[in-house]
Scaffold this active site. Structure first.
Site, PDB file in Angstrom:
ATOM      1  CD  GLU A 140      -3.259  -0.899  -0.050  1.00 19.26           C
ATOM      2  OE1 GLU A 140      -2.935   0.940  -0.556  1.00 19.26           O
ATOM      3  OE2 GLU A 140      -3.544  -1.578  -0.276  1.00 19.26           O
ATOM      4  CB  CYS A 333     -15.071   3.028 -13.450  1.00 21.29           C
ATOM      5  SG  CYS A 333     -15.415   4.602 -12.866  1.00 21.29           S
ATOM      6  CB  CYS A 340     -19.740   2.247 -19.159  1.00 20.79           C
ATOM      7  SG  CYS A 340     -19.754   3.898 -18.296  1.00 20.79           S
ATOM      8  CB  CYS A 343     -19.365  -0.918 -15.339  1.00 21.08           C
ATOM      9  SG  CYS A 343     -18.451  -0.923 -12.991  1.00 21.08           S
ATOM     10  CB  CYS A 349     -23.195   3.383 -12.896  1.00 24.13           C
ATOM     11  SG  CYS A 349     -22.074   4.880 -13.250  1.00 24.13           S
TER      12      CYS A 349
HETATM   13 FE1  SF4 Z   1     -18.466   3.525 -14.012  1.00 21.31          FE
HETATM   14 FE2  SF4 Z   1     -20.454   3.423 -14.123  1.00 21.31          FE
HETATM   15 FE3  SF4 Z   1     -19.151   3.039 -15.825  1.00 21.31          FE
HETATM   16 FE4  SF4 Z   1     -19.347   1.722 -14.537  1.00 21.31          FE
HETATM   17  S1  SF4 Z   1     -21.238   2.126 -15.743  1.00 21.31           S
HETATM   18  S2  SF4 Z   1     -17.254   2.442 -15.499  1.00 21.31           S
HETATM   19  S3  SF4 Z   1     -18.858   2.761 -12.915  1.00 21.31           S
HETATM   20  S4  SF4 Z   1     -18.465   4.966 -14.757  1.00 21.31           S
END
Ligand code: SF4
Length: 648
Positions: A140, A333, A340, A343, A349
């Protein structure tokens, strides 16, 4: 250190960890609700102040969720403290079933897609909790402001050299700096070592000789206490009870350099404590998930994000959940072009939903349909402290990257430093450089550098030379003429907060130079030693610039060695004997390329190897070759070359 570019490229979002957005305990204090019943004292937090502003603007009628008590209200009905207005629903995770689904989706994605990283493997397989915590802690700290790809090699070398806290506690700062060289932000390594010395610690036999070293490093290859032989075994002092602190709160409180983020990461990953983490990646993901567009570095927003991270963290797999959230920010993201479509939490989101709505509005407008009435849950129409400010409204060209937003970055301070590469020929003819040690605190603390001097703004070149010559004179104890300094050029290095220009000079010195021991520690090093010393990346750039200039200057087409003699019969240096031989054989001036100093040159189909080079190769374990061979293309030592003139 390492430059702004590194910081900008941080896989964890850069700049959101301790020391930047979380400036340590002071900021935590500021974030906590103040003890004052009236809230008018200095302890009133930024959050409360922001909330109070919000209440004032909205006439003090901000709604609270049903059933929520008004914390801090005076029980006697006296003056009420200003209470933070709860954020609008748009910015909250208030539905438990949504939280469950989000956790499940994120963890399933993480199990399938996570990167194999050495610290993850160690944390998952190491049975000893202290070692697990140590492994996570090192990773970290290294990952702060630095890319994963860069960290892996440093991490592996670190863990190989200091596999335990005890081993690290025995290391010297010089060793730590040497291993850290090139990773930047050197105070991180120093703080790790300082903290290691606070944990489990045997002040045994060795402590009588050197309180800064443990038994093993001074007297015994193994801890004598473990063999029942330690005379001081009864005095085993463990400042922190013989083990790493076991909760995020204690880690943060007791270990220097461990802030809220690192403490949360260690506690959740190593001990399974259900506590959230907020770093740059988490900030980005959460701000997008909940359309938070206010300055993401402001204490009010950071507090809200911590609340959110603590509420979201999976109770049964907190370490994996936190890593999953960070992994999502690092790989999906991402700051500029989030994926997206891939995702795992896209259904949760709100930034994505906002983009879809905006597109729908735009198409309705195109067909002349009336604009839809805004959703009551939508924000951005009032004084919401978590929405983008009215001065920076939604920009449809940015899509989801409207979130998060940061206050404009402070411009780095501009600084100029004169630095001089002092060179000499060592006893074996190899080129050596003088390096001096920086003070033990401040920028690049304890690192080594070429003699350098901060320059006042607006100095002309002649004045720069004068002040640098005076400085070098003080360093070396011998007169240095400003006119002897050779200007190499300028090297720019950008630290996180300083735009540094090094004005580089070089100066060859003859003979032995005695340095005043009363001044900063200094030493002469070969090129090889320079690169393994605790020197900063900036100094490596300086040496490179100097070598490049020397390379340009070298006289291609003439036999000789750059930096050495330039005429037959010159003073014997590294290449002096060679020149004599070449002159004997009538080969002086034959067109061959200059070799690198200390390596060799190719002539008549033979690669001639400098004896100094051979010695250093032998030291590294390479097998010397070709000493008795005369086959063209093999390497010959000078001795072999002299014994085989017929080969020419
Ligand atoms: Fe990021 Fe929302 Fe796109 Fe997922 S859907 S990558 S959380 S902006």
């Amino acid at each position: 250190m390492g430059g702004a570019s590194r910081s900008d490229l941080s896989p964890r979002g850069g700049g959101a960890r301790e020391g930047k957005h979380f400036p340590g305990k002071a900021s935590r204090g500021a974030a906590a609700p103040g003890p004052s019943a009236t809230g008018s004292g200095p302890a009133m937090s930024h959050l409360r102040a922001a909330a109070a502003r919000g209440l004032r603007r909205s006439g003090g009628t901000a709604a609270r969720p049903a059933g929520q008590s008004r914390k801090g209200a005076s029980p006697r009905g006296g003056t009420s403290a200003p209470v933070p207005a709860p954020p609008p629903a748009q910015h909250l995770f208030s539905d438990p079933s949504e939280i469950d689904t989000l956790r499940g989706n994120l963890l399933a994605w993480y199990d399938k897609s996570k990167r194999d990283l050495p610290w993850r493997t160690l944390a998952a397989t190491e049975p000893d909790a202290d070692r697990r915590a140590y492994a996570v802690w090192v990773s970290e700290i290294m990952l702060q402001q630095t890319q994963v790809a860069t960290v892996i090699d440093y991490y592996n070398r670190w863990m190989q050299k200091w596999p335990t806290l005890q081993a690290l506690a025995q290391a010297s700062l010089e060793e730590v700096n040497e291993l850290w060289a090139g990773l930047g932000y050197y105070s991180r390594g120093k703080r790790l070592q300082e903290a290691a010395r606070k944990v489990p610690w045997c002040w045994g036999v060795g402590a009588f000789l050197d309180p800064s070293a443990a038994c093993g490093s001074v007297l015994a290859p193994v801890c004598l206490a473990s063999l029942g032989l330690c005379a001081a075994a009864t005095r085993v002092v463990t400042e922190l009870g013989g083990q790493m602190p076991r909760t995020a709160e204690e880690l943060q409180k007791l270990l220097p350099g461990v802030g809220r983020y690192t403490a949360g990461a260690i506690a959740s990953i190593s001990y399974g404590q259900a506590t959230g983490v907020v770093d740059g990646n988490v900030i980005r993901v959460l701000c997008r998930l909940r359309c938070i567009g206010a300055d993401s570095s402001s204490p009010a927003v950071i507090d809200r994000l911590w609340d959110m991270a603590n509420a979201l963290v999976d109770r049964s797999r907190p370490g994996d959940f936190n890593q999953a959230l960070m992994e999502l920010g690092a790989t999906v993201c991402v700051p500029k072009a989030p994926l997206c479509g891939e995702c795992p939490v896209r259904q949760h989101c709100r930034a994505r939903r906002r983009v879809e709505k905006e597109l729908a509005f735009a198409s309705q407008k195109l067909f002349g349909k009336p604009a839809p009435v805004p959703d009551v849950e939508d924000c951005g129409f009032g004084d919401c402290p978590l929405c983008p400010p009215a001065t920076e409204p939604w920009d449809s060209s940015l899509g989801v990257t409207n979130f998060p937003r940061k206050a404009a970055k402070k411009q780095p301070r501009v600084a100029r430093t004169a630095t001089c590469v002092l060179e000499r020929r060592g006893c074996h003819g190899a080129l050596e450089y003088l390096i001096v040690q920086r003070p033990s605190s401040g920028l690049l603390a304890g690192l080594w550098e070429f003699p350098s001097l901060a320059l006042a703004q607006g100095l002309q070149e002649e004045q720069q030379r004068e002040v640098l010559a005076d400085h070098l004179q003080a360093c070396t104890g011998r007169p240095v003429a400003a006119g002897d300094l050779r200007l190499i050029g300028e090297v720019i290095h950008v630290f996180s907060h300083i735009h540094q220009t090094y004005v580089v000079y070089s100066l060859p010195l003859d003979g032995d130079v005695t340095l005043d021991p009363a001044l900063s520690p200094s030493r002469w090093v070969t090129e090889e030693e320079f690169h393994t010393s605790a020197v900063s990346t900036a100094m490596k750039k300086v040496l490179k610039a100097c070598e490049k200039q020397h390379g340009k200057d070298s006289d291609h087409g003439k036999v000789g060695i750059a930096g050495g003699c330039t005429a037959p019969g010159a003073a014997p240096r590294c290449c002096g004997p060679w020149c004599a031989v070449l002159e004997t054989h009538g080969l002086w001036g034959q067109a061959v390329d200059h070799p690198k100093p200390g390596t060799g040159l190719s002539l008549g189909g033979f690669a001639l190897v400098c004896p100094q080079y051979q010695a250093s190769k032998r030291k590294r374990g390479a097998k010397p070759q070709g000493a008795s061979s005369t086959r063209p293309g093999t390497q010959l030592s000078l001795r072999a070359f002299l014994q085989a003139p017929t080969s020419l």
